[in-house]
Design a protein around this motif. Structure first.
Motif, PDB file in Angstrom:
ATOM      1  N   ALA A 254      21.480  27.818 -28.619  1.00  7.79           N
ATOM      2  CA  ALA A 254      20.578  28.638 -29.429  1.00  7.79           C
ATOM      3  C   ALA A 254      21.184  28.987 -30.790  1.00  7.79           C
ATOM      4  N   PRO A 255      22.469  29.400 -30.867  1.00  5.38           N
ATOM      5  CA  PRO A 255      23.049  29.653 -32.190  1.00  5.38           C
ATOM      6  C   PRO A 255      23.074  28.411 -33.081  1.00  5.38           C
ATOM      7  N   ALA A 256      23.417  27.252 -32.514  1.00  9.01           N
ATOM      8  CA  ALA A 256      23.480  26.028 -33.312  1.00  9.01           C
ATOM      9  C   ALA A 256      22.106  25.563 -33.769  1.00  9.01           C
ATOM     10  N   LEU A 257      21.075  25.930 -33.024  1.00  9.90           N
ATOM     11  CA  LEU A 257      19.703  25.591 -33.423  1.00  9.90           C
ATOM     12  C   LEU A 257      19.158  26.557 -34.475  1.00  9.90           C
ATOM     13  N   ALA A 264      14.325  32.992 -38.180  1.00 15.07           N
ATOM     14  CA  ALA A 264      13.929  32.309 -36.952  1.00 15.07           C
ATOM     15  C   ALA A 264      13.868  33.295 -35.788  1.00 15.07           C
ATOM     16  N   ALA A 265      14.842  34.195 -35.727  1.00 12.69           N
ATOM     17  CA  ALA A 265      14.861  35.191 -34.646  1.00 12.69           C
ATOM     18  C   ALA A 265      13.641  36.094 -34.716  1.00 12.69           C
ATOM     19  N   LYS A 266      13.231  36.472 -35.918  1.00 11.20           N
ATOM     20  CA  LYS A 266      12.038  37.307 -36.062  1.00 11.20           C
ATOM     21  C   LYS A 266      10.802  36.565 -35.588  1.00 11.20           C
ATOM     22  N   ALA A 267      10.702  35.283 -35.922  1.00 14.66           N
ATOM     23  CA  ALA A 267       9.546  34.487 -35.500  1.00 14.66           C
ATOM     24  C   ALA A 267       9.509  34.321 -33.988  1.00 14.66           C
ATOM     25  N   LEU A 268      10.682  34.280 -33.353  1.00 10.31           N
ATOM     26  CA  LEU A 268      10.769  34.086 -31.906  1.00 10.31           C
ATOM     27  C   LEU A 268      10.750  35.395 -31.125  1.00 10.31           C
ATOM     28  N   ILE A 270      13.268  37.592 -31.045  1.00 13.84           N
ATOM     29  CA  ILE A 270      14.605  37.855 -30.512  1.00 13.84           C
ATOM     30  C   ILE A 270      15.123  39.166 -31.105  1.00 13.84           C
ATOM     31  N   PRO A 271      15.555  40.113 -30.295  1.00  8.91           N
ATOM     32  CA  PRO A 271      15.994  41.420 -30.822  1.00  8.91           C
ATOM     33  C   PRO A 271      17.232  41.301 -31.695  1.00  8.91           C
ATOM     34  N   ARG A 272      17.420  42.283 -32.539  1.00  9.47           N
ATOM     35  CA  ARG A 272      18.553  42.262 -33.467  1.00  9.47           C
ATOM     36  C   ARG A 272      19.892  42.279 -32.757  1.00  9.47           C
ATOM     37  N   SER A 273      19.938  42.889 -31.594  1.00  9.15           N
ATOM     38  CA  SER A 273      21.195  42.953 -30.853  1.00  9.15           C
ATOM     39  C   SER A 273      21.712  41.575 -30.475  1.00  9.15           C
ATOM     40  N   PRO A 475      12.497  34.743 -22.179  1.00  7.40           N
ATOM     41  CA  PRO A 475      12.776  35.016 -23.590  1.00  7.40           C
ATOM     42  C   PRO A 475      13.078  33.733 -24.353  1.00  7.40           C
ATOM     43  N   ALA A 476      12.588  33.656 -25.576  1.00  2.44           N
ATOM     44  CA  ALA A 476      12.711  32.434 -26.363  1.00  2.44           C
ATOM     45  C   ALA A 476      14.163  31.998 -26.532  1.00  2.44           C
ATOM     46  N   ALA A 477      15.087  32.950 -26.563  1.00  2.87           N
ATOM     47  CA  ALA A 477      16.503  32.608 -26.739  1.00  2.87           C
ATOM     48  C   ALA A 477      17.048  31.808 -25.575  1.00  2.87           C
TER      49      ALA A 477
END
Length: 602
Positions: A254-257, A264-268, A270-273, A475-477
């Protein structure tokens, strides 16, 4: 004199009206009591019982519900909940009138704490299935443990409650909260010593389960015949750790993607934490890796200096005719025999105190919970799927995918994945299993509000209980993790199971189906990350891939497809708290979530 006479008449008239009004209220009250009594006497007790077996209502709600039941000939039930409370739908009330063992208990009931469901219902909550602020959780029939006395039959420990709400403030209140068996109906909501091994089955005991196929001890492996043989190294071995170097594993996909970059995290969603960037993957991919069979055989096998594991005789195989049978005597594939004694609980408390003194952050408690509860969550999946396929086997695996054509290279990207387990069904199909254990403990210092409010809560304990509602989605992550596990387990693996399990509110079992087009796109972007950044030793910019070049639109479509996949998973089962096999206390010993709140029942 005339004025005084009129005033006297007025006072007398006022007194008369007051007496008349009081008499009228008394008459109305007597009429209501007589009417209700007559209705209760004449009503069929059998038709009333189902309507109230599943609900804990206030007196006024109970009267309204009974009246509604009688008016309709016992055909329907109305809980008459106030407008401020969530409503119970007709489907829920019909389900509540059935036997508490029936499958209708799978229907979620969203009730306020005072209307929490007792015993057989699946959810105990005022928000989805979280129910911690005073909700009563039902008792369990059988479960499993660590620090145990293996000579005790678990049958003696039935009906242990695991309710979670603030502890009572006085001994007088404590006496009022005992149930028929004399046990308290609550655990402490705050405490200083969280039990991260709470009712957990140790992995060494799961390896002895009759339906579980364990891996051999690492020190018994003498030779690797193929690259794929490295999957035989357990995930708690140093060989498994060595295989991670230079390899794209599920934790770094997930980090490498770019999924953990801000846009991208906002679109998915994914929480800030979790938005920790990609530098961990950047450094991992740049490490030297074990790529060929010769190097692996030279370094990894150390066979000849160890023996086979001794089987732990902690399980008793059950008759499959009972498994999944509502009228059967046992709900699990095998009975877990050990239980925790008072001495074992004291020893655990001492170890927990030492552990808490040495951790650098309260987050370590949450991470340790996930690791210690892993075997228990795997057992949840095993028990559920064994009801439908008694001949299945759940297999332990290490690093999978080393033999993929993608990995036969001296340079460039290589991948690998380590599912928590693999289910092999009797028809030969495979499913990978990934478990996520949601920790109930959060530091009290995370409490929102004013400084004075936080200080007040801190006096109650360093940690508090918080169980959030379980979501029926992956979760998307975690989509890259599950897809890579399916890729690395081979083409015969067409789906992945995720178990999301809580301490007190049950679990959900989800299924994600394989999407080869998405997997191909994942490999494309992982290879771009390797070529453009790792091999060039160039630090990736923020929001790389999202806005880097002409292919940003392709990347955003990939992100959108990922979000769709996370929301379209199949809900396999909502597992009740009682249907999770955990350890029991010996002879009435209650097992609290906080070890500084221990009680025994004589």
């Amino acid at each position: 004199m005339g004025c005084m006479h009129k005033r006297s008449q007025l006072q007398a008239l006022t007194a008369m009206h007051k007496r008349t009004f009081a008499h009228s209220r008394i008459r109305n009250s007597i009429y209501i009591i007589v009417t209700i009594s007559a209705m209760l006497i004449t009503a069929d007790a059998a038709s009333l019982q189902p309507a109230f077996a599943s609900f804990s209502l206030t007196p006024s709600q109970a009267i309204s519900a009974k009246t509604d039941t009688l008016a309709s000939g016992g055909a329907r039930t109305s809980s008459m909940i106030s407008n401020k409370s969530p409503l119970v739908t007709q489907e829920h009330t019909v389900a509540a009138t059935k036997n508490s063992r029936a499958e209708n208990s799978a229907i979620p009931l969203f009730l306020v704490p005072s209307q929490s469901i007792n015993h057989g219902n699946r959810y105990v909550s005022n928000r989805s299935n979280a129910g911690l602020n005073g909700n009563s959780l039902s008792s369990t029939k059988n479960d499993a443990s660590v620090g145990v006395d293996a000579n005790v039959n678990a049958d003696t420990n039935a009906d242990i409650n695991t309710n979670v709400k603030p502890a009572s403030k006085s001994k007088k209140q404590n006496k009022k909260q005992t149930n028929k068996s004399g046990r308290r109906d609550s655990y402490a909501y705050y405490g200083n010593i969280p039990d991260v091994n709470w009712r957990a089955i140790p992995m060494e005991h799961l390896r002895s389960h009759p339906l579980y196929v364990p891996l051999p001890r690492p020190d018994t492996i003498t030779h690797l015949n193929s690259l794929e043989d490295v999957r035989n190294f357990r995930q708690d071995s140093w060989q498994w750790d060595a295989l991670h170097e230079g390899r794209c594993t599920t934790s770094q996909a997930a980090p490498a993607l770019g999924f953990l970059e801000p846009k991208a995290a906002k679109a998915l969603g994914i929480p800030r934490s979790l938005q920790k960037g990609c530098m961990g993957a950047f450094y991992r991919f740049g490490q030297p890796a074990l790529r060929n069979l010769e190097d692996m055989n030279r370094i990894l096998p150390t066979g000849g200096n160890g023996g086979e594991d001794e089987l732990q005789h902690v399980w008793r195989r059950m008759n499959y005719s009972h498994v999944g049978n509502e009228n059967g005597t046992f709900p699990f594939a095998a009975k877990y025999m050990p239980s925790i004694s008072t001495d074992g609980l004291k020893e655990r408390t001492e170890n927990a105190e030492k552990y808490l003194k040495n951790i650098s952050s309260p987050m370590r408690v949450r991470m340790t919970w996930g690791n210690s509860q892993e075997a228990t969550a795997i057992l949840t999946a095993l028990n559920y799927f064994a009801k439908h396929d008694p001949d299945l086997r759940v297999k332990e695996v290490g690093m999978c995918g080393a033999g993929l054509d993608l990995n036969v290279t001296d340079t460039g990207l290589i991948v690998g994945a380590s599912p928590d387990s693999v289910i092999q069904y009797s028809n030969g199909t495979l499913e990978v299993v990934e478990v996520k254990n949601h920790c109930p403990f959060v530091p009290t210092q995370w409490t929102s509000g004013s400084k004075a409010h936080k200080n007040k809560k801190m006096k109650l304990g360093d940690y508090r209980i918080r169980e959030l509602p379980l979501q029926y989605s992956v979760p998307a992550a975690y989509i890259p993790q599950l897809m890579m596990e399916m890729l690395c387990c081979g083409e015969s693996c067409k789906s992945a199971i995720m178990v999301r399990q809580t301490a007190t509110c049950g679990a959900v079992i989800l299924r994600l189906h394989r999407d080869d087009a998405w997997i191909e796109e994942m490999i494309y972007w992982l290879q771009r990350f390797m070529v453009e950044y790792v091999e060039k030793d160039s630090r990736p910019p923020s929001n790389f891939f999202w806005e880097c070049d002409e292919e940003s639109e392709r990347y955003r479509q990939f992100i959108q497809r990922t979000k769709v996949l996370s929301e379209q998973v199949e809900l396999v089962e909502c597992v009740k708290h009682n249907d999770i096999q955990r350890v029991l206390g010996k002879r009435g010993l209650r097992l609290p979530l906080f070890l500084d709140h221990q009680e025994t029942v004589e």
